[in-house]
Design a protein around this motif. Structure first.
Motif, short mmCIF file in Angstrom:
data_model
loop_
_atom_site.label_atom_id
_atom_site.label_comp_id
_atom_site.label_asym_id
_atom_site.label_seq_id
_atom_site.Cartn_x
_atom_site.Cartn_y
_atom_site.Cartn_z
N ARG A 1 0.84 -1.19 0.00
CA ARG A 1 0.00 0.00 0.00
C ARG A 1 0.87 1.25 0.00
O ARG A 1 1.89 1.30 0.65
N ALA A 2 0.43 2.24 -0.74
CA ALA A 2 1.16 3.50 -0.71
C ALA A 2 0.97 4.13 0.66
O ALA A 2 -0.13 4.17 1.19
N GLY A 3 2.04 4.63 1.23
CA GLY A 3 1.92 5.19 2.56
C GLY A 3 3.16 5.95 2.93
O GLY A 3 3.81 6.59 2.11
N ALA A 4 3.50 5.82 4.21
CA ALA A 4 4.61 6.61 4.73
C ALA A 4 5.95 6.15 4.18
O ALA A 4 6.88 6.92 4.06
N SER A 5 6.05 4.88 3.87
CA SER A 5 7.34 4.37 3.40
C SER A 5 7.61 4.82 1.98
O SER A 5 6.76 4.72 1.11
N ASP A 6 8.85 5.30 1.74
CA ASP A 6 9.25 5.72 0.41
C ASP A 6 10.01 4.63 -0.33
O ASP A 6 10.50 4.85 -1.43
N ALA A 7 10.16 3.45 0.30
CA ALA A 7 10.95 2.39 -0.32
C ALA A 7 10.26 1.89 -1.58
O ALA A 7 9.04 1.76 -1.64
N ALA A 8 11.07 1.63 -2.59
CA ALA A 8 10.51 1.13 -3.85
C ALA A 8 10.05 -0.31 -3.66
O ALA A 8 10.67 -1.09 -2.94
N PRO A 9 8.95 -0.69 -4.27
CA PRO A 9 8.48 -2.07 -4.13
C PRO A 9 9.45 -3.05 -4.79
O PRO A 9 10.20 -2.69 -5.69
N ALA A 10 9.41 -4.27 -4.31
CA ALA A 10 10.28 -5.29 -4.89
C ALA A 10 9.89 -5.54 -6.34
O ALA A 10 8.73 -5.41 -6.72
N ARG A 11 10.87 -5.89 -7.16
CA ARG A 11 10.60 -6.15 -8.57
C ARG A 11 9.78 -7.42 -8.72
O ARG A 11 10.00 -8.41 -8.02
N ASN A 12 8.85 -7.39 -9.64
CA ASN A 12 7.98 -8.53 -9.84
C ASN A 12 8.62 -9.47 -10.86
O ASN A 12 8.27 -9.46 -12.05
N LEU A 13 9.57 -10.28 -10.42
CA LEU A 13 10.26 -11.20 -11.30
C LEU A 13 9.72 -12.61 -11.10
O LEU A 13 9.38 -12.99 -9.98
N PRO A 14 9.65 -13.41 -12.15
CA PRO A 14 9.16 -14.78 -12.00
C PRO A 14 10.16 -15.62 -11.22
O PRO A 14 11.37 -15.41 -11.28
N ARG A 15 9.65 -16.58 -10.51
CA ARG A 15 10.50 -17.47 -9.70
C ARG A 15 10.78 -18.74 -10.50
O ARG A 15 9.89 -19.30 -11.12
N ARG A 16 12.03 -19.19 -10.46
CA ARG A 16 12.43 -20.38 -11.20
C ARG A 16 13.17 -21.35 -10.28
O ARG A 16 14.36 -21.53 -10.39
N GLY A 17 12.48 -21.94 -9.35
CA GLY A 17 13.08 -22.96 -8.51
C GLY A 17 13.81 -22.40 -7.30
O GLY A 17 13.85 -21.19 -7.08
N THR A 18 14.37 -23.28 -6.50
CA THR A 18 15.07 -22.90 -5.28
C THR A 18 16.39 -23.66 -5.19
O THR A 18 16.54 -24.76 -5.74
N VAL A 19 17.34 -23.07 -4.47
CA VAL A 19 18.60 -23.74 -4.15
C VAL A 19 18.94 -23.44 -2.70
O VAL A 19 18.49 -22.44 -2.14
N ARG A 20 19.72 -24.32 -2.11
CA ARG A 20 20.19 -24.07 -0.75
C ARG A 20 21.32 -23.05 -0.76
O ARG A 20 21.99 -22.86 -1.77
N ARG A 21 21.51 -22.40 0.36
CA ARG A 21 22.58 -21.40 0.45
C ARG A 21 23.93 -21.99 0.12
O ARG A 21 24.74 -21.39 -0.58
N ALA A 22 24.19 -23.17 0.63
CA ALA A 22 25.49 -23.80 0.36
C ALA A 22 25.68 -24.05 -1.12
O ALA A 22 26.80 -23.93 -1.65
N GLN A 23 24.60 -24.40 -1.84
CA GLN A 23 24.72 -24.64 -3.27
C GLN A 23 25.04 -23.36 -4.04
O GLN A 23 25.67 -23.42 -5.09
N ALA A 24 24.62 -22.22 -3.52
CA ALA A 24 24.91 -20.95 -4.18
C ALA A 24 26.38 -20.58 -4.09
O ALA A 24 26.83 -19.61 -4.71
N ILE A 25 27.16 -21.36 -3.32
CA ILE A 25 28.60 -21.15 -3.21
C ILE A 25 29.35 -22.26 -3.93
O ILE A 25 30.31 -22.01 -4.66
#
Length: 622
Positions: free
Chosen positions: A10-34
């Motif tokens: 909702r638009a309000g007091a926060s000036d932070a930009a909304p998160a980008r609406n990107l499609p999700r393509r699966g998940t990986v564990r943190r260790a796998q990202a290294i």
């Protein structure tokens, strides 16, 4: 990996930009990202293929709560950064994730046989299907890469037109549509057929994996870096010749990982708030100057006193590589290992520990003299440890241990003050070999001759990987290094049976140099299985002696013998001798050296020379 659709704000007091609406393509564990799906690697998700994006905009994309900052001053100083960040969490509640780009762009339709770029199929938004046939598209099985780290599409058009007199020119002007089909006669490359509607003869993919296959076509590396999103105008020609690879080949991406243990006086975490100020503090000489700087930076509320900061600075200067005409990265990394070795030997008792202490290393209760007949000494129970493992770079077509810094590809186009890393909290067992007995053993002619063969093969491999202008690193192969490495592997195998740990949950850490001869086997997983005490219990002297005897006797035989033990060369480029997957090789995540420089004959001897092994007396015991 990529984030789910963002929740509407909702638009309000926060000036932070909304998160980008990107499609999700699966998940990986943190260790796998290294270790598996780091920057520049290819990720297969269902019927699609992606490449993990670089870190240039990760500061904006990774939220602080899902990708927190972690500190390990000793490793950060070694790698030239100020801090590390965990890869963002990727679960159902994640707001963001690791960004990816579609690669390769060349796809084929199994229905109509067209081979073209993904967008040319006119797929519906968010789907990867042929706009005409409405069947799932298949990403290209083949890519090309060079040892400089560049990655590009396979040149199908040049490949199919190569039989013409002016193949390259015609390929560039041809307006035909490429077709891809399989004959179904076999699973070889000969059955994969490429054609063009312009009328050139149909050709197979046979021969495309030859080292000079693309060079013979007159093709050079264009310097493509799809993980950074570089456009054609940004490409810088590369002098290297690319080679064809399978999209899922491990040669497409190999991580360059560097790690460090958190040891006192850094291991209680109290120095973390000073991470941004160490460059300034190192330039100060006196306690008075340090105290004044702390007052300015923390406005009188410093987390550490001036005396504690002076102690930390002194500990840091002790790790400076001393006595070297030219201090290289290898010198600094060895200095880091030497301090760990000293701390593991000394341990720390309860008087030295605080509640936040992340390094607890104690002397076993049992009598360590039972290990003396085995040539083992100084066992220590590491009841609590923290290892930070950072992804410093990556390589293509070359193992990280057989390449040089010139072939290591950075994770971003610009210099960043941080690197992605993971941290492991666990436990381990540390032991040393008796220096007197080891010194006599490693000087015997049979041992030195056998290791020299491995060292020469490894050095030759290093020279081949180094290129024409890059400096050639020296092989680390020495009798004690190969012995300690092989001993660590058989201990991991034994403890995977005795203590119930899977081999992939344990990891070796070697301390092999003229003044070091130690092995640390510790838990390598980031979950609760790494700190349940099961591994530490194996370090009590009597139990450890039984484990070593059992492990050595088990290494005496291999299901591939006599081929294995009598092998003149095995492994990549002949860098192993008596070592195979049936006896001493481990999962890659457990080994520091990618399963090279192994020889169980140095443990147990050979049928022709039983006395060759360091533990030959154990084998003779019945």
């Amino acid at each position: 990996m990529t984030p789910p659709p963002a929740r509407r704000r909702r638009a309000g007091a926060s000036d932070a930009a909304p998160a980008r609406n990107l499609p999700r393509r699966g998940t990986v564990r943190r260790a796998q990202a290294i270790t598996t799906y780091g920057v520049g690697s290819l990720v297969a998700v269902d019927q699609e293929s992606f490449i993990v994006s670089g870190l240039d905009r990760a500061d904006e994309q990774w939220s602080a709560d899902e990708a927190p900052v972690i500190h390990e001053r000793r490793l950060a100083r070694l790698l030239g950064v100020r801090y590390f960040r965990l890869p963002p969490a990727s679960d159902d509640t994640s707001r963001d994730g690791v960004r990816v780009r579609r690669f390769p762009l060349m796809h084929s339709c199994p229905e109509c046989g067209d081979l073209r770029r993904h967008r040319d199929f006119n797929p519906p938004p968010g789907r990867s299907v042929c706009g005409t046939c409405e069947v799932d598209l298949v990403p290209s099985r083949f890519v090309i890469a060079c040892e400089g780290g560049h990655l590009d599409e396979f040149p199908y058009r040049q490949w199919v037109h190569r039989s013409t007199e002016r193949g390259a020119t015609i390929a560039g002007q041809c307006g035909g549509i490429l077709k891809l089909r399989t004959s179904g006669r076999s699973s070889s490359l000969r059955s994969i057929l490429v054609s063009c509607t312009c009328g050139v003869p149909e050709v197979s993919m046979e021969g495309s994996f030859r080292r000079n296959a693309l060079k013979d076509l007159g093709l050079r590396c264009l310097g493509a870096r799809p993980w950074l999103g570089t456009s054609f105008s940004d490409l810088k020609p590369c002098p290297l010749t690319p080679r064809t690879l399978q999209r899922g080949s491990s040669a497409v991406w190999q991580p360059v990982l560097k790690s460090a243990l958190s040891i006192p006086p850094w291991s209680d975490g109290r120095a973390d708030p000073l991470a941004e100020h160490w460059d300034v503090l190192r330039s100060l000489e006196s306690r008075v100057e340090v105290e004044a700087a702390l007052k300015v930076v923390f406005k009188g509320a410093s987390p550490l006193s001036a005396e504690e900061v002076m102690t930390l600075l002194a500990a840091e200067r002790e790790e400076d590589a001393q006595g070297e005409a030219e201090v290289t990265f290898d010198h600094r990394y060895r200095a880091l290992r030497e301090k760990e070795y000293e701390r593991l030997r000394a341990g720390n008792d309860e008087r030295e520990r605080s509640h936040e202490e992340q390094f607890v290393c104690e002397t076993p209760i049992g009598d360590p003299t039972v290990l003396r007949p085995l040539g083992v000494t100084g066992p220590m129970l590491v009841k609590k440890l923290r290892e930070v493992r950072a992804l410093a770079a990556f390589t293509r077509l070359a193992e990280p241990d057989t390449t040089t810094g010139s072939n290591e590809v950075p994770l971003s186009d610009t210099t960043l003050p941080w690197l992605p890393a993971m941290q492991v909290h666990g436990e381990g067992v540390f032991l040393r070999l008796d220096e007197e007995r080891l010194g006599a053993w490693e000087k015997t002619d049979a041992v030195t001759h056998r290791v020299e063969r491995m060292r020469a093969a490894h050095q030759k491999l290093l020279e081949q990987r180094a290129g024409d202008t890059a400096p050639i690193p020296l092989s680390p192969a020495t009798p004690r290094m190969v012995l300690l490495h092989t001993l660590a592997h058989v201990l991991v195998d034994e403890w995977s049976l005795e203590a119930g740990y899977p081999a992939a949950a344990l990891r070796e850490r070697l301390y092999a140099a003229d003044d070091m001869a130690g092995v640390l086997v510790h838990t390598a997983t980031s979950d609760s299985a790494g700190s349940l005490g099961g591994l530490v219990a194996q370090g009590e002297p009597e139990r450890l002696a039984r484990t070593i005897r059992s492990a050595v006797r088990r290494a005496e035989w291999c299901s591939s013998d006599p081929l294995c033990v009598e092998s003149e060369a095995s492994g990549t480029g002949g860098t192993n001798l008596a070592a195979c997957h049936a006896c001493v090789m481990l999962p890659e995540t457990s080994c520091e050296h990618n399963n090279v420089l192994l020889d169980r004959a140095l443990l147990v001897g050979t049928p022709e020379d039983p006395g060759l092994g360091f533990f030959s007396e154990v084998v003779e015991e019945r």
